[in-house]
Design a protein around this motif. Structure first.
Motif, PDB file in Angstrom:
ATOM      1  N   LYS A 195     -16.935   3.223   6.439  1.00  0.00           N
ATOM      2  CA  LYS A 195     -17.873   3.278   5.312  1.00  0.00           C
ATOM      3  C   LYS A 195     -18.294   1.898   4.833  1.00  0.00           C
ATOM      4  O   LYS A 195     -19.455   1.668   4.539  1.00  0.00           O
ATOM      5  CB  LYS A 195     -17.261   4.070   4.159  1.00  0.00           C
ATOM      6  CG  LYS A 195     -17.218   5.551   4.433  1.00  0.00           C
ATOM      7  CD  LYS A 195     -16.665   6.318   3.258  1.00  0.00           C
ATOM      8  CE  LYS A 195     -16.702   7.807   3.532  1.00  0.00           C
ATOM      9  NZ  LYS A 195     -16.202   8.582   2.406  1.00  0.00           N
ATOM     10  N   ILE A 196     -17.357   0.963   4.737  1.00  0.00           N
ATOM     11  CA  ILE A 196     -17.659  -0.353   4.180  1.00  0.00           C
ATOM     12  C   ILE A 196     -18.351  -1.277   5.181  1.00  0.00           C
ATOM     13  O   ILE A 196     -19.339  -1.927   4.863  1.00  0.00           O
ATOM     14  CB  ILE A 196     -16.372  -1.020   3.638  1.00  0.00           C
ATOM     15  CG1 ILE A 196     -15.847  -0.228   2.436  1.00  0.00           C
ATOM     16  CG2 ILE A 196     -16.617  -2.472   3.251  1.00  0.00           C
ATOM     17  CD1 ILE A 196     -14.456  -0.615   1.983  1.00  0.00           C
ATOM     18  N   GLN A 223     -11.295   5.283   7.715  1.00  0.00           N
ATOM     19  CA  GLN A 223     -12.420   5.816   6.959  1.00  0.00           C
ATOM     20  C   GLN A 223     -13.066   4.728   6.093  1.00  0.00           C
ATOM     21  O   GLN A 223     -14.284   4.604   6.034  1.00  0.00           O
ATOM     22  CB  GLN A 223     -11.944   6.974   6.076  1.00  0.00           C
ATOM     23  CG  GLN A 223     -13.019   7.565   5.211  1.00  0.00           C
ATOM     24  CD  GLN A 223     -12.530   8.785   4.469  1.00  0.00           C
ATOM     25  OE1 GLN A 223     -13.013   9.866   4.746  1.00  0.00           O
ATOM     26  NE2 GLN A 223     -11.595   8.632   3.556  1.00  0.00           N
ATOM     27  N   LYS A 224     -12.243   3.909   5.446  1.00  0.00           N
ATOM     28  CA  LYS A 224     -12.766   2.816   4.620  1.00  0.00           C
ATOM     29  C   LYS A 224     -13.504   1.788   5.473  1.00  0.00           C
ATOM     30  O   LYS A 224     -14.566   1.293   5.081  1.00  0.00           O
ATOM     31  CB  LYS A 224     -11.634   2.145   3.844  1.00  0.00           C
ATOM     32  CG  LYS A 224     -11.073   3.005   2.748  1.00  0.00           C
ATOM     33  CD  LYS A 224      -9.860   2.339   2.095  1.00  0.00           C
ATOM     34  CE  LYS A 224      -9.250   3.221   1.033  1.00  0.00           C
ATOM     35  NZ  LYS A 224      -8.022   2.621   0.456  1.00  0.00           N
ATOM     36  N   ASP A 282      -6.899   6.804   6.442  1.00  0.00           N
ATOM     37  CA  ASP A 282      -7.470   6.282   5.202  1.00  0.00           C
ATOM     38  C   ASP A 282      -8.130   4.923   5.437  1.00  0.00           C
ATOM     39  O   ASP A 282      -9.266   4.699   5.021  1.00  0.00           O
ATOM     40  CB  ASP A 282      -6.375   6.172   4.133  1.00  0.00           C
ATOM     41  CG  ASP A 282      -6.911   5.754   2.777  1.00  0.00           C
ATOM     42  OD1 ASP A 282      -7.981   6.254   2.369  1.00  0.00           O
ATOM     43  OD2 ASP A 282      -6.244   4.937   2.111  1.00  0.00           O
ATOM     44  N   VAL A 283      -7.435   4.032   6.160  1.00  0.00           N
ATOM     45  CA  VAL A 283      -8.021   2.707   6.391  1.00  0.00           C
ATOM     46  C   VAL A 283      -9.193   2.760   7.363  1.00  0.00           C
ATOM     47  O   VAL A 283     -10.166   2.032   7.199  1.00  0.00           O
ATOM     48  CB  VAL A 283      -6.974   1.649   6.861  1.00  0.00           C
ATOM     49  CG1 VAL A 283      -5.989   1.338   5.771  1.00  0.00           C
ATOM     50  CG2 VAL A 283      -6.280   2.056   8.133  1.00  0.00           C
ATOM     51  N   GLU A 343       0.828  -1.205   0.000  1.00  0.00           N
ATOM     52  CA  GLU A 343       0.000   0.000   0.000  1.00  0.00           C
ATOM     53  C   GLU A 343       0.863   1.256   0.000  1.00  0.00           C
ATOM     54  O   GLU A 343       0.565   2.224  -0.695  1.00  0.00           O
ATOM     55  CB  GLU A 343      -0.950   0.013   1.197  1.00  0.00           C
ATOM     56  CG  GLU A 343      -2.098  -0.954   1.060  1.00  0.00           C
ATOM     57  CD  GLU A 343      -2.948  -0.716  -0.171  1.00  0.00           C
ATOM     58  OE1 GLU A 343      -3.463   0.416  -0.347  1.00  0.00           O
ATOM     59  OE2 GLU A 343      -3.104  -1.659  -0.959  1.00  0.00           O
ATOM     60  N   ASN A 389     -21.074   7.578   7.869  1.00  0.00           N
ATOM     61  CA  ASN A 389     -20.092   8.603   7.562  1.00  0.00           C
ATOM     62  C   ASN A 389     -19.925   9.503   8.785  1.00  0.00           C
ATOM     63  O   ASN A 389     -20.067  10.704   8.704  1.00  0.00           O
ATOM     64  CB  ASN A 389     -20.555   9.409   6.339  1.00  0.00           C
ATOM     65  CG  ASN A 389     -19.435  10.220   5.747  1.00  0.00           C
ATOM     66  OD1 ASN A 389     -18.267   9.944   5.974  1.00  0.00           O
ATOM     67  ND2 ASN A 389     -19.784  11.232   4.979  1.00  0.00           N
ATOM     68  N   SER A 433      -7.133  15.456   0.391  1.00  0.00           N
ATOM     69  CA  SER A 433      -8.276  14.556   0.378  1.00  0.00           C
ATOM     70  C   SER A 433      -9.231  14.942   1.497  1.00  0.00           C
ATOM     71  O   SER A 433      -9.042  15.929   2.176  1.00  0.00           O
ATOM     72  CB  SER A 433      -7.808  13.112   0.506  1.00  0.00           C
ATOM     73  OG  SER A 433      -6.940  12.981   1.594  1.00  0.00           O
ATOM     74  N   ILE A 435      -8.906  -4.330   5.289  1.00  0.00           N
ATOM     75  CA  ILE A 435      -8.907  -2.992   4.688  1.00  0.00           C
ATOM     76  C   ILE A 435      -7.456  -2.588   4.433  1.00  0.00           C
ATOM     77  O   ILE A 435      -6.581  -2.853   5.250  1.00  0.00           O
ATOM     78  CB  ILE A 435      -9.568  -1.944   5.622  1.00  0.00           C
ATOM     79  CG1 ILE A 435     -11.015  -2.308   5.960  1.00  0.00           C
ATOM     80  CG2 ILE A 435      -9.493  -0.538   5.022  1.00  0.00           C
ATOM     81  CD1 ILE A 435     -12.003  -2.132   4.837  1.00  0.00           C
ATOM     82  N   ARG A 436      -7.220  -1.911   3.310  1.00  0.00           N
ATOM     83  CA  ARG A 436      -5.889  -1.425   2.939  1.00  0.00           C
ATOM     84  C   ARG A 436      -5.967   0.051   2.592  1.00  0.00           C
ATOM     85  O   ARG A 436      -6.986   0.508   2.074  1.00  0.00           O
ATOM     86  CB  ARG A 436      -5.372  -2.164   1.703  1.00  0.00           C
ATOM     87  CG  ARG A 436      -5.219  -3.641   1.885  1.00  0.00           C
ATOM     88  CD  ARG A 436      -4.957  -4.325   0.537  1.00  0.00           C
ATOM     89  NE  ARG A 436      -4.821  -5.748   0.698  1.00  0.00           N
ATOM     90  CZ  ARG A 436      -3.656  -6.383   0.797  1.00  0.00           C
ATOM     91  NH1 ARG A 436      -2.531  -5.704   0.729  1.00  0.00           N
ATOM     92  NH2 ARG A 436      -3.621  -7.683   0.953  1.00  0.00           N
ATOM     93  N   GLY A 437      -4.878   0.788   2.845  1.00  0.00           N
ATOM     94  CA  GLY A 437      -4.860   2.202   2.475  1.00  0.00           C
ATOM     95  C   GLY A 437      -3.467   2.793   2.575  1.00  0.00           C
ATOM     96  O   GLY A 437      -2.523   2.136   3.017  1.00  0.00           O
TER      97      GLY A 437
END
Length: 163
Positions: free
Chosen positions: A71-72, A67-68, A64-65, A17, A77, A49, A41-43
């Motif tokens: 959301k996922i 946040q993913k 980043d991870v 990543e 949010n 951003s 999760i990866r980021g």
């Protein structure tokens, strides 16, 4: 230092990543469930951003991870704390300038505070010797002071030649 197969797999995922980052200091992060080597999760860190709808100059790899994940897996949010975050571990590394070595990537105070607020308990990060350290977020926050960031405090203890 020898890593377990589990840690090697996790480090390799974060390393891959980090290679995607276009920022000068390339950081990569992954999230696993506690005790598992399966990366869910990866980021990586990114320029200009947003994090959960708020504009930022950059997003750190660990944010980043997170946040993913929110959301996922949680389909929302918001930064509302949740006990479910306890079962996840955030892992973050930084690549050296050669793109091959692993350097120190202890999370900043802002990232630690947000991870703590959300309910995460542990984090794995690369130290200045390229080793992976696993610690509780509460312990890293406790070591922090208003005058010295947690990263600099850690580096002074582990790598006195660094500062």
């Amino acid at each position: 230092m020898m890593c377990s197969k589990r840690e090697t797999r996790i480090i390799d995922g974060a390393f891959q990543e980090a290679l995607k980052s276009e920022i000068h200091h390339q950081h990569g992060a992954v999230i696993t469930k506690s005790g598992s080597s399966k990366i869910i999760i990866r980021g990586y860190n990114q320029n200009r951003s947003s994090f959960l709808g708020k504009k930022r100059m950059c997003t750190h790899a660990e944010m980043d991870v997170v946040q993913k994940l929110i959301k996922i897996y949680f389909h929302r949010n918001s930064m509302k704390p949740d006990k479910k975050f306890r079962k996840y571990i955030v892992w973050v590394i930084r690549l050296g300038m050669d793109g091959k070595t692993i350097k120190s990537s202890i999370p900043c105070d802002d990232c630690l505070s947000l991870l703590n607020h959300l309910g995460f308990k542990k984090i794995g990060f690369s130290d200045c010797n390229g080793r992976i350290q696993i610690d509780t977020i509460a312990n890293l926050i406790y070591k922090s002071t208003d005058y010295i960031s947690v990263a600099h405090r850690y580096l002074k203890i582990i790598c006195p030649y660094y500062i």
